[in-house]
Enzyme design. Structure first.
Site, PDB file in Angstrom:
ATOM      1  N   ARG A 192      52.376  45.016  37.163  1.00 22.53           N
ATOM      2  CA  ARG A 192      51.431  45.219  37.906  1.00 22.53           C
ATOM      3  C   ARG A 192      51.173  46.582  38.543  1.00 22.53           C
ATOM      4  O   ARG A 192      50.000  47.116  38.723  1.00 22.53           O
ATOM      5  CB  ARG A 192      51.418  44.006  39.166  1.00 22.53           C
TER       6      ARG A 192
ATOM      7  N   LYS B  27      49.058  19.166  31.114  1.00 21.59           N
ATOM      8  CA  LYS B  27      48.338  18.079  31.520  1.00 21.59           C
ATOM      9  C   LYS B  27      46.962  18.454  31.426  1.00 21.59           C
ATOM     10  O   LYS B  27      46.288  19.406  31.403  1.00 21.59           O
ATOM     11  CB  LYS B  27      48.477  18.208  33.208  1.00 21.59           C
TER      12      LYS B  27
ATOM     13  N   GLY C 107      49.931  31.611  32.896  1.00 17.79           N
ATOM     14  CA  GLY C 107      51.257  31.877  32.778  1.00 17.79           C
ATOM     15  C   GLY C 107      52.156  31.637  31.854  1.00 17.79           C
ATOM     16  O   GLY C 107      52.798  32.488  31.533  1.00 17.79           O
TER      17      GLY C 107
ATOM     18  N   GLY D 206      45.556  32.130  38.249  1.00 11.95           N
ATOM     19  CA  GLY D 206      44.500  31.419  38.976  1.00 11.95           C
ATOM     20  C   GLY D 206      42.958  31.948  38.567  1.00 11.95           C
ATOM     21  O   GLY D 206      42.119  31.115  38.332  1.00 11.95           O
TER      22      GLY D 206
HETATM   23  P1  ADP Z   1      49.483  27.952  31.225  1.00 11.28           P
HETATM   24  O1  ADP Z   1      50.400  28.157  32.324  1.00 11.28           O
HETATM   25  O2  ADP Z   1      49.446  28.875  29.982  1.00 11.28           O
HETATM   26  O3  ADP Z   1      47.965  27.511  31.720  1.00 11.28           O
HETATM   27  P2  ADP Z   1      50.315  24.980  31.328  1.00 11.28           P
HETATM   28  O4  ADP Z   1      51.101  25.206  32.544  1.00 11.28           O
HETATM   29  O5  ADP Z   1      49.028  24.252  31.110  1.00 11.28           O
HETATM   30  O6  ADP Z   1      50.028  26.473  30.535  1.00 11.28           O
HETATM   31  O7  ADP Z   1      51.299  24.341  30.323  1.00 11.28           O
HETATM   32  C1  ADP Z   1      52.562  24.902  29.966  1.00 11.28           C
HETATM   33  C2  ADP Z   1      53.835  23.619  29.902  1.00 11.28           C
HETATM   34  O8  ADP Z   1      53.073  22.660  28.787  1.00 11.28           O
HETATM   35  C3  ADP Z   1      54.740  24.506  29.190  1.00 11.28           C
HETATM   36  O9  ADP Z   1      55.875  24.329  30.263  1.00 11.28           O
HETATM   37  C4  ADP Z   1      55.203  23.413  28.039  1.00 11.28           C
HETATM   38  O10 ADP Z   1      56.438  22.979  27.897  1.00 11.28           O
HETATM   39  C5  ADP Z   1      54.292  22.063  28.541  1.00 11.28           C
HETATM   40  N1  ADP Z   1      54.075  21.498  27.146  1.00 11.28           N
HETATM   41  C6  ADP Z   1      53.413  21.703  26.105  1.00 11.28           C
HETATM   42  N2  ADP Z   1      53.339  20.802  25.071  1.00 11.28           N
HETATM   43  C7  ADP Z   1      54.172  19.525  25.719  1.00 11.28           C
HETATM   44  C8  ADP Z   1      54.354  18.444  25.325  1.00 11.28           C
HETATM   45  N3  ADP Z   1      54.000  17.961  24.074  1.00 11.28           N
HETATM   46  N4  ADP Z   1      55.018  17.695  26.013  1.00 11.28           N
HETATM   47  C9  ADP Z   1      55.391  18.145  27.363  1.00 11.28           C
HETATM   48  N5  ADP Z   1      55.183  19.218  27.603  1.00 11.28           N
HETATM   49  C10 ADP Z   1      54.531  20.030  27.040  1.00 11.28           C
HETATM   50 MG    MG Z   2      51.587  27.129  33.639  1.00 10.08          MG
END
Ligand code: ADP
Ligand code: MG
Length: 396
Positions: A36, A197, A354, A377
């Site tokens: 950063r 999710k 992230g 965010g």
């Molecule tokens: P970002 O931070 O890039 O927005 P998210 O926080 O939404 O991404 O999601 C990342 C998480 O999703 C990771 O920790 C990964 O392990 C989890 N993930 C991906 N595929 C699966 C799956 N099939 N079952 C459970 N968790 C999953």
């Molecule tokens: Mg995340």
């Protein structure tokens, strides 16, 4: 979206109040990652070269309007001086006499860093008097902290109404990249949304459907869609209560001419453990204790051909549990393919989030993407189509 940049500002002899994101990882009072700080260098250098005085404004952590000594920005001074190759004067407060004295002592080309903005409650409250007290130390305002632009705080929004306001170099780069990915993209434009999710990404998916030609859904959230279509997901992570929502998203995509790419095969295992036995299966073909942990090879191949057929890619969320190999295979293969296309100038590839940033580093390709946003965010809210107050305030 049009905004003024440093190219529009006359900087010589002027005091530039520059909002930066110095909310860096710290351990035992030491900066452990200077990404950063580096991000702020182009703006600082540009103002210095033009003969301006740089007055840096930043927050650190969450002191909630009180002076918390362990949340001082002082540990940032040393690493920043090294990166700049120039001294940085520190002021013990961001307003009042301490700040005024330090800023009055600056010569053209000098740099000051003011203490944590959030030591004052007026910062997060976007208090007009606090913004005026900050403005007393500047002739113009530069916002270089896209990652804080989803908050309407005094230093991210309020100041833009008190002083002539400009986008800094990092802010400009980020806004340009986001515009190229979603605002005015070259078509066809493909999206990839993954992660765990659906529930946290509903607005994002809906907005992307409105703007994209194709959207691939992967990761844990794809399980909810498969379940909604009647496939068994056995012990997989799945938000079963969102089955109807998933169905309505399928309809919404059809109505808006966005082709949804759901998994066509899956990688399953009973446990998430390093080196665990990963099995490729057809949809719905799981044993009772198995979970879907990655995209299957056919799904990845269809995604990479969709990349070949696209001019623009916007990606948020990994396709599998990439933290635990071998369940990183799908994400890594797709990331490498996108990076190669971007490097060859065939695809504008923009990613953020992230875990997505971590996954791209894990795949070793973050530098080959056209742009990787570390804004968290703010990036997600922008993908949701929301107006970011810190960006809106910069618009001319
Ligand atoms: P970002 O931070 O890039 O927005 P998210 O926080 O939404 O991404 O999601 C990342 C998480 O999703 C990771 O920790 C990964 O392990 C989890 N993930 C991906 N595929 C699966 C799956 N099939 N079952 C459970 N968790 C999953
Ligand atoms: Mg995340």
């Amino acid at each position: 979206m049009t905004f003024k940049t440093l190219d529009d500002a006359s900087l010589a002899g002027q005091r530039a109040l520059v909002r930066v994101d110095f909310n860096v990882p710290m351990a035992d009072g030491q900066v452990t990652d200077d990404t950063r700080l580096r991000a702020a260098l182009p703006t600082i250098d540009k103002i210095r070269k033009a003969g301006g005085k740089v007055v840096l404004l930043a927050h650190f952590d969450r002191p909630k309007g009180k002076r918390v000594p362990s949340m001082s920005l002082k540990p940032v001074v040393g690493p920043l001086e090294k990166l700049l190759g120039a001294p940085v004067v520190f002021a013990d407060d961001c307003i009042g006499e301490d700040a005024a004295k330090v800023v009055a002592g600056l010569k053209d080309g000098d740099v000051a860093l003011l203490e944590n903005l959030r030591f004052h409650a007026g910062e997060e409250a976007n208090d007009a008097d606090f913004a005026k007290a900050l403005a007393a130390n500047g002739d113009l305002y530069v916002n270089d902290a896209f990652s804080a632009a989803h908050r309407a705080h005094a230093s991210t929004e309020g100041l833009a109404h008190v002083l002539p306001a400009y986008a800094g170099e990092s802010m400009r780069r980020e806004l340009d990249a986001l515009d190229a990915a979603l605002g005015n993209p070259q078509r066809p434009v493909l999206g990839v949304v993954g992660g765990s999710k659906v529930s946290t990404k509903l607005e994002l998916i809906r907005n992307l459907i409105l703007k994209l030609d194709r959207l691939a859904i992967g990761g844990g959230m794809a399980n909810t869609f498969l379940f909604a279509q009647g496939y068994d997901v056995a012990a997989s992570y799945c938000e079963k209560d969102l089955a109807d929502t998933a169905k309505s998203i399928l309809d919404f995509a059809a109505q808006n001419d966005c082709e949804l790419l759901l998994p066509i095969d899956i990688v399953v295992a009973e446990k998430i453990e390093p080196g665990g036995a990963a099995r490729v299966r057809d949809l719905g073909q799981l044993d009772e204790h198995e979970r879907i942990l990655d995209a299957g090879p056919k799904t990845v191949a269809r995604l990479t051909s969709a990349m070949d057929a696209s001019k623009t890619l916007i990606w948020n969320g990994p396709l599998g549990v990439f933290e635990t190999p071998p369940f990183d295979a799908g994400t890594t293969a797709a990331a490498k393919h996108a990076a190669a296309l971007a490097k060859a100038g065939k695809l504008v590839a923009v990613a953020g989030g992230g875990d997505t940033v971590a996954a791209l580093h894990h795949a070793g390709v973050a530098d080959d993407f056209t742009f990787v946003s570390t804004a968290g965010g703010a990036f997600l809210e922008w993908m949701e189509g929301k107006t970011l107050p810190g960006v809106a305030a910069l618009e001319r």
